[in-house]
Structures are given as structure tokens and as C-alpha cells.
Design an enzyme around this catalytic site. Structure first.
Site, PDB file in Angstrom:
ATOM      1  CB  CYS A 117      -0.954   0.003   1.185  1.00 39.33           C
ATOM      2  SG  CYS A 117      -2.081  -1.401   1.196  1.00 39.33           S
ATOM      3  CG  HIS A 375      -6.099   1.923  -0.494  1.00 39.28           C
ATOM      4  ND1 HIS A 375      -4.911   2.447  -0.978  1.00 39.28           N
ATOM      5  CD2 HIS A 375      -5.746   0.873   0.310  1.00 39.28           C
ATOM      6  CE1 HIS A 375      -3.897   1.744  -0.482  1.00 39.28           C
ATOM      7  NE2 HIS A 375      -4.379   0.791   0.291  1.00 39.28           N
ATOM      8  CB  CYS A 405      -1.315   0.195   7.753  1.00 40.80           C
ATOM      9  SG  CYS A 405      -2.901   0.042   6.912  1.00 40.80           S
ATOM     10  N   GLY A 407       0.422  -4.017   4.017  1.00 43.85           N
ATOM     11  CA  GLY A 407       0.249  -5.451   4.141  1.00 43.85           C
ATOM     12  C   GLY A 407       1.570  -6.166   4.341  1.00 43.85           C
TER      13      GLY A 407
END
Length: 420
Positions: A117, A375, A405, A407
Site C-alpha cells: 500500500c 484506495h 499501513c 500489508g
């Protein structure tokens, strides 16, 4: 150079002292500056305006936009780094195709990067590092994702078979935890109630709707002419100029009626999680001295960035650790940040991070976030920069932070200073 000065220089090298860091409020010719940060609108995957638009077209369009809007000769761009997550082959071939389509000569090199991300932000940081090191003069950090094309059960991100030895290692198997379940883990382990999550999600939509109505996204969005195919197979040309996932009618009460998405007793829903989306963004970077030579305006500069590792099963807490890491590098405190663009992967981790860091909610995502407008995984990190810099200018503020954050168990954050 005098003998004492030379001895001091050698001593600093032996002692491992670092080069002077980029400073807030000080304009140095060697600063890596952002000349232009733009993004496409963000649209709902498989439903929105880009549902039939290939990722290479989205990327090519925004790459062309950053040079055309600055009147920069594309041949001066030496390297382009593209963040993406889902495309086959790491998106390397389609990124190169996109650059050539956008009018860059074959002498402009292209690379891709996948830090989940934060891929778009990592791409920008890669280019900034290359400029700082003197390896290139001008580069573009970009991000793109067509989740319409490449996201879902038919598109495998993890191999069918994995090493038993690796899976037996502590926390290794946790890297396979579906993102929705990591959200549930954060909510349960840190006591983030459903009511707070739905209230946060509603606020995101309300802020985004207000910003759209007032035209506050216009400065960061580049409209895209594309096409959509209807249910009968008819192709229609359209111009996409705004994010299409924003729901002005969303309230905490209406969101509270949605069923949990991942567990019958869970608190994460389709309404308090980020939308699956399509979009692209690009950031044009160079040294301040080069921008001055070319007579180009400066939107802002990158001050510092940091990545922090966290347990994979609660990857959503990443910003709570990445933000302090980047602030330590800059000497700033949380209170000195004027705006924080926090990626709203899930309301659970957003609420946790805001409370853990002690952030002023009025400074966080003043125009809404990913829960409201989506997103697109590889795009978001680059998109946040355009959103941040334009809003800092509008508010007549100076210092901002982007964070998300990641993954696998990470957080990333970067500090920028706006110039106008």
C-alpha cells in the site's frame, strides 16, 4: 583546504557522520523539490468511470500530464519509478509501455516497485534518493492500480504452494492473513468499537463530499478522457473529472446498519473500510537548482521518510510507529504537523493510529480519505502527496505528513514542506 579542515573532513568520514539533512524553512539548492504532483480521479473498481480503462492508459495519461502542465521536455526525465501491487510481472512491461505512450523517449528509463500500500510513496522516495545521490537530475515517482483489472479471486498474489519450513517460522504464516481479518485483529486487541469506526467513516464521506462541492480537489485532479462499455457492449466516450465513490448521504447511523464483512461477530464492514478502486498519480522531482535553471515553480519538498515494521497480523497499526520514526529524523513533534494524510485502509486502524499518536482529528484528512474515495493500492502513496500539498497551500500552512499501513506488517510515513 587547510590541514585542520582536511583532518576534520576525514574524521567525519571515519566517524560515519551523515550528510546535512534537508531542513524545514531553509531553501537549499540541493533540496529535492516537487515541481508538480497530480492525480487522476479515483473511481470504483468494476463499477466506476475507469472500469474499462487499462492501467497502462491511466499511468500514461498522468505521466504525460505532469510534463505537459509544466512545459517540461520529456527527454529531460531520466528515470520513472512506478509503484503498483497487482499487475502481472510487477507491472514492468506495461509501465514502460505507458511511458512511451506518454511521449517519453526510449532513453528515459522505467522501473516498478511493490511495497504494497505504500508503493506510490516508495516510488517517489526512490527517485528522491537517486537525485540526492547525483545519479539522475530529474525523475518521476508515480503510482497506479487498476483493481478492476487485477484484483480479486482470479488474480493470485500468493502462490498455490509455499515452503513448509518457511510457514513454520514465527509470524511467517501471519503474512497470509487477509487484510480484513487484520482489521478485526486491531479492533479486538486494542478495543476499537464499531461505533467509533462508523463515526470515523461517516466523517470521511462528509468531508470528501464538502470538498467536492467546494471544488477543493480540482487543483490536484487531472481529468481523463476514456471510455466505458455498457451491459450491451456499447462503447461510450466519457471524461472522468471527479472521484465517484463519495457518498454524501453516509452517516454513522446508516453505516451502523451494514453487516460485518469478514466475521459474523466482527466490526469491519464495506462501509468502514477503504473502497476497491482504480487510479493513478505522478510526482515530478528534481533539485531546487535544476528547477531554478528551467524556470519551474516548486510545490514543495520532501524532508524525510521512514518505514517501520510491525506484527503482520496487526499490520494496520503501522502508522503509529512510522510517524514517530520519521518525526525523529526531522526533529519535529506531532503538534508541529499542520496536516496529516493518513490512508484509511480501515476505520479500525485509522482510529487506533490517530489515538495512539495523539493526532488532532481536525488535522487528519481534512478532505476525507480512502473510505470515501478509494484506495487504488499502488497509487495511494503518490496520490496523498498531491492531496497534501494542494491542501497545505489552500490553508496557508506549511508542514504535512503522509502515512499508511502496509500489508505484511509495516507502516510508512513521509514529511513534506509546501512552498507557494
Amino acid at each position: 583546504m587547510s590541514a585542520p579542515a582536511r583532518l576534520g573532513q576525514v574524521a567525519s568520514h571515519l566517524g560515519g557522520s551523515k550528510a546535512p539533512r534537508t531542513q524545514l524553512g531553509v531553501k537549499n539548492p540541493d533540496d529535492v523539490v516537487i515541481v508538480k504532483a497530480l492525480r487522476t480521479p479515483i473511481t470504483r473498481a468494476r463499477k466506476g468511470g475507469f472500469k474499462d480503462t487499462p492501467s497502462e492508459f491511466l499511468l500514461g495519461t498522468i505521466l504525460r500530464a505532469v510534463v505537459e502542465t509544466t512545459n517540461l521536455d520529456p527527454a529531460l526525465v531520466e528515470d520513472i519509478c512506478v509503484g503498483n501491487v497487482c499487475p502481472p510481472g510487477g507491472g514492468a512491461v506495461t509501465a514502460r509501455m505507458a511511458a512511451l505512450y506518454a511521449g517519453f523517449p526510449n532513453t528515459t528509463s522505467v522501473q516498478t516497485v511493490n511495497r504494497q500500500c505504500s508503493s506510490g510513496l516508495q516510488a517517489v522516495v526512490h527517485i528522491a534518493h537517486a537525485i540526492q545521490a547525483g545519479m539522475i537530475d530529474i525523475g518521476i515517482g508515480a503510482g497506479v492500480e487498476s483493481m478492476s483489472q487485477f484484483y480479486g479471486p482470479k488474480n493470485k498474489i500468493v502462490p498455490d504452494t509455499l515452503s513448509e519450513e518457511v510457514m513454520a517460522a514465527p509470524e511467517a504464516a501471519d503474512c497470509l492473513t487477509p487484510m480484513g481479518f487484520t482489521s478485526e485483529n486491531v479492533a479486538s486487541e486494542f478495543g476499537v468499537p464499531r461505533s467509533k469506526q462508523d463515526a470515523f467513516a461517516a466523517l470521511s464521506h462528509q468531508r470528501a463530499a464538502k470538498a467536492q462541492k467546494e471544488g477543493l480537489f480540482d487543483a490536484e485532479i487531472y481529468p481523463v478522457k476514456t471510455h466505458v462499455v455498457d451491459a450491451d457492449g456499447n462503447r461510450q466516450e466519457i471524461v472522468v473529472s471527479r472521484d465517484d465513490g463519495v457518498r454524501p448521504e453516509a452517516t454513522a447511523e446508516s453505516l451502523g446498519k451494514l453487516k460485518p464483512a469478514f466475521s459474523a461477530t466482527g466490526v469491519t464492514t464495506a462501509g468502514n473500510a477503504s473502497q476497491v478502486s482504480d487510479g493513478a498519480a505522478a510526482v515530478l522531482l528534481m533539485k531546487r537548482s535544476r528547477a531554478a535553471e528551467l524556470g519551474l515553480p516548486v510545490q514543495g519538498k520532501l524532508i524525510a521518510s521512514a518505514v517501520a515494521g510491525v506484527p503482520p497480523r496487526i499490520m494496520g497499526v503501522g502508522p503509529a510507529y512510522a510517524v514517530p520514526a520519521v518525526l525523529k529524523k526531522t526533529g519535529l513533534t506531532v503538534d508541529q504537523l499542520d496536516i496529516i494524510e493518513l490512508n484509511e485502509a480501515f476505520a479500525s486502524q485509522s482510529v487506533y493510529s490517530i489515538e495512539k499518536l495523539g493526532l488532532d482529528i481536525n488535522k487528519v484528512n481534512p478532505k476525507g480519505g480512502a473510505i470515501a474515495f478509494g484506495h487504488p493500492l499502488g497509487c495511494t502513496g503518490a496520490r496523498q502527496i498531491s492531496t497534501l500539498l494542494t491542501e497545505l497551500k489552500r490553508q496557508n500552512k506549511r508542514v504535512g505528513c503522509t502515512t499508511m499501513c502496509i500489508g505484511g506488517g509495516f507502516g510508512m510515513a513521509a514529511v513534506f514542506e509546501a512552498e507557494y
